[in-house]
Design a protein around this motif. Structure first.
Motif, short mmCIF file in Angstrom:
data_model
loop_
_atom_site.label_atom_id
_atom_site.label_comp_id
_atom_site.label_asym_id
_atom_site.label_seq_id
_atom_site.Cartn_x
_atom_site.Cartn_y
_atom_site.Cartn_z
N UNK A 198 -7.64 12.13 12.71
CA UNK A 198 -8.30 11.85 11.42
C UNK A 198 -7.39 11.25 10.61
N UNK A 199 -5.57 11.53 10.69
CA UNK A 199 -4.77 11.16 10.05
C UNK A 199 -4.52 9.52 10.72
N UNK A 200 -4.66 9.19 11.99
CA UNK A 200 -4.58 7.87 12.36
C UNK A 200 -5.97 6.94 11.77
N UNK A 201 -7.17 7.56 11.62
CA UNK A 201 -8.22 6.92 11.35
C UNK A 201 -8.17 6.45 9.92
N UNK A 202 -7.52 7.38 8.99
CA UNK A 202 -7.43 6.98 7.72
C UNK A 202 -6.31 5.71 7.37
N UNK A 203 -5.01 6.13 8.01
CA UNK A 203 -4.09 5.18 8.02
C UNK A 203 -4.79 3.78 8.65
N UNK A 204 -5.44 3.50 9.55
CA UNK A 204 -5.85 2.51 10.10
C UNK A 204 -6.71 1.78 9.34
N UNK A 205 -7.76 2.52 8.54
CA UNK A 205 -8.57 1.86 7.59
C UNK A 205 -7.62 1.56 6.26
N UNK A 245 -1.87 17.01 1.42
CA UNK A 245 -0.72 16.39 1.20
C UNK A 245 -0.22 15.34 2.54
N UNK A 246 -0.52 16.21 3.73
CA UNK A 246 -0.07 15.70 5.09
C UNK A 246 -0.89 14.48 5.32
N UNK A 247 -1.98 14.31 4.82
CA UNK A 247 -3.01 12.93 4.83
C UNK A 247 -2.82 12.31 3.84
N UNK A 248 -2.66 12.67 2.42
CA UNK A 248 -2.59 11.76 1.37
C UNK A 248 -1.11 10.87 1.23
N UNK A 249 0.03 11.48 1.51
CA UNK A 249 1.20 11.02 1.48
C UNK A 249 1.43 9.93 2.56
N UNK A 250 1.04 10.13 3.87
CA UNK A 250 1.51 8.74 4.69
C UNK A 250 0.29 7.81 4.61
N UNK A 251 -0.83 8.21 4.16
CA UNK A 251 -1.92 7.07 3.90
C UNK A 251 -1.59 6.35 2.52
N UNK A 252 -1.10 6.84 1.54
CA UNK A 252 -0.71 6.21 0.24
C UNK A 252 0.70 5.45 0.66
N UNK A 253 1.54 5.65 1.25
CA UNK A 253 2.70 4.87 1.76
C UNK A 253 2.31 3.83 2.66
N UNK A 254 1.49 4.12 3.70
CA UNK A 254 0.98 3.10 4.58
C UNK A 254 0.37 1.84 3.75
N UNK A 303 6.91 -7.73 10.31
CA UNK A 303 5.74 -6.83 11.10
C UNK A 303 6.73 -5.79 12.20
N UNK A 304 7.64 -6.18 12.84
CA UNK A 304 8.17 -5.39 13.50
C UNK A 304 8.86 -4.12 13.02
N UNK A 305 9.58 -4.42 11.79
CA UNK A 305 10.13 -3.37 11.12
C UNK A 305 9.26 -2.39 10.38
N UNK A 306 8.07 -3.03 10.04
CA UNK A 306 7.00 -2.21 9.20
C UNK A 306 6.22 -1.51 10.15
N UNK A 307 6.19 -1.74 11.45
CA UNK A 307 5.40 -1.01 12.53
C UNK A 307 6.48 0.01 12.88
N UNK A 308 7.74 0.16 12.69
CA UNK A 308 8.75 1.35 12.83
C UNK A 308 8.37 2.03 11.53
N UNK A 309 8.21 1.43 10.53
CA UNK A 309 8.23 2.26 9.23
C UNK A 309 6.84 3.09 9.21
N UNK A 310 5.64 2.64 9.76
CA UNK A 310 4.54 3.35 9.79
C UNK A 310 4.72 4.70 10.74
N UNK A 311 5.39 4.35 11.99
CA UNK A 311 5.43 5.49 13.08
C UNK A 311 6.44 6.62 12.10
#
Length: 423
Positions: A322-329, A363-372, A405-413
């Motif tokens: 679910x977390x990965x799906x929402x971040x991917x969207x 919050x576990x879903x909202x925070x990473x999705x919002x920052x992504x 892009x390489x730095x932001x991929x690290x940021x997403x992880x």
């Protein structure tokens, strides 16, 4: 309209005009009514305050105060890393990614070039200084706080800061190594960049129109007021964001009046507050309402709900899926639109349902999705800040995002991992 063809009404029966052709317009009316008095007005007041800070020279005074210590750093790639950290800090008070990027291109960029950093590396770091939408002045943060039924200051301190600190550290270190690697590769290939006339300009010109040194404190006043008079510090006084902004504007007006002692000119400068409110209504608030109308249609069609239900059916794996799906969207929507605000406001209404479907803390879903959303914007070649920074540096937006892009991929992880640990 597609949903209506399958028998799904655009609006609820209570709000219906009793004619489906008018109900489409009614759906947009309802979105505007729901957004303008609260979140929409918050965003407009923040923008008005930012325009006023720029008009009286307080924004440039803040940048000048933050940039001054950087001149003591002689290592170019250490300077790159520190530039990002300071830029991200300034983004708390200068909430326009494009505005902050332009200020940094006029002030820090020539210093980076003078120390031997390539113009592409310097532009990449400056273009990523707003990669995290942090603080009470962020419209995405305000929306996420609404979803979690908390105030934006609590959301910032308790939810955003622990994750953001980890992401900021990783992005700073990432820029150090990634930009150095790109520069060395280009140098080895004979593509080293020479500083042109634009890079050799006088840095002092960047601060023309800056206010006195003490003006650097003025952009910070709203954040200080909101934190002090929040449930976490002092509960005796209830202070809304809008009231904090108005008080800050009044204080800045008094300071500006006493400093320059020109009553008419000081009063005229306050017009920029309402000019800024009008500009952000056309560029951001209207975009948010349109994005939410799009999200309403997507929800009624049922496609994304089907994806959520599929993730929820996967038991223990469903939480992470679910977390990965929402971040991917969120990432895909931001890359396509170039706006983190539009993407987050379009799909954020789905977050509470998605979290509840897998028994996950919202919050576990909202925070990473919002920052992504902000992280993905930094990877987008059509984002406003990318276009503005790359044009000044004399490179294409695609050259810039190849470095980010390489730095932001690290940021997403890091964003996902830190959210799982701290939230």
């Amino acid at each position: 309209m597609i949903a209506a063809c399958f028998g799904v009404d655009p609006v609820s029966p209570k709000a219906s005009t009793h004619f489906i052709g008018f109900d489409f317009a009614q759906a947009f009316t309802d979105k505007m009514k729901g957004r303008l008095p609260g979140l929409g007005l918050n965003i407009m007041w923040i923008a008005g305050f930012s325009y006023y800070m720029d008009k009286i020279g307080a924004s440039k005074a803040l940048v000048k105060a933050c940039v001054r210590p950087l001149s003591a750093i002689r290592s170019p790639y250490v300077l790159l890393a520190v530039t990002y950290v300071i830029g991200q800090f300034m983004a708390l008070f200068i909430n326009s990614a494009v505005g902050l990027g332009l200020l940094l291109m006029a002030s820090i960029y020539p210093l980076l070039i003078a120390l031997g950093v390539s113009k592409t590396s310097a532009a990449a770091v400056i273009g990523s200084t707003c990669c995290l939408d942090l603080g009470p002045s962020s419209s995405n943060a305000m929306r996420a706080a609404d979803l979690l039924n908390t105030d934006v200051v609590t959301y910032f301190v308790q939810n955003q800061i622990p994750v953001a600190v980890c992401v900021i550290a990783v992005v700073a270190v990432g820029h150090f190594f990634v930009q150095r690697w790109f520069d060395r590769r280009d140098a080895a290939a004979g593509a080293a960049e020479a500083a042109g006339p634009a890079e050799k300009r006088d840095v002092s010109k960047a601060f023309e129109g800056a206010g006195p040194g003490w003006y650097a404190v003025l952009p910070m006043v709203p954040l200080v007021l909101l934190i002090v008079f929040s449930p976490m510090v002092y509960k005796g006084v209830k202070l809304s964001l809008q009231t904090a902004i108005i008080l800050s504007i009044l204080l800045a007006f008094v300071v500006d009046l006493v400093t320059h002692r020109q009553v008419k000119e000081a009063i005229l400068r306050t017009k920029s507050v309402f000019e800024g409110m009008g500009k952000v209504f056309t560029s951001t608030v209207s975009l948010i309402c349109c994005a939410e109308l799009f999200a309403l249609g997507m929800t009624k069609v049922g496609g994304i709900t089907t994806m959520i239900q599929a993730a929820a059916s996967m038991e223990s794996a469903g939480v992470w899926l679910m977390l990965l799906v929402m971040i991917a969207i969120m990432v895909i929507a931001t890359l396509v639109t170039g706006s983190g605000n539009a993407a987050f406001f379009a799909f954020s209404p789905l977050l509470p349902e998605a979290a509840a479907s897998v028994g996950m803390n919202a919050a576990v879903l909202a925070v990473p999705v919002q920052l992504s959303a902000g992280i993905a914007r930094t990877m987008c070649p059509i984002a406003g800040v990318t276009i503005a920074v790359s044009s000044i540096a004399g490179i294409s937006p695609f050259q810039l995002v190849r470095r980010t892009i390489p730095v932001m991929v690290l940021a997403l992880i890091t964003n996902i991992a830190a959210s799982a640990v701290f939230l």
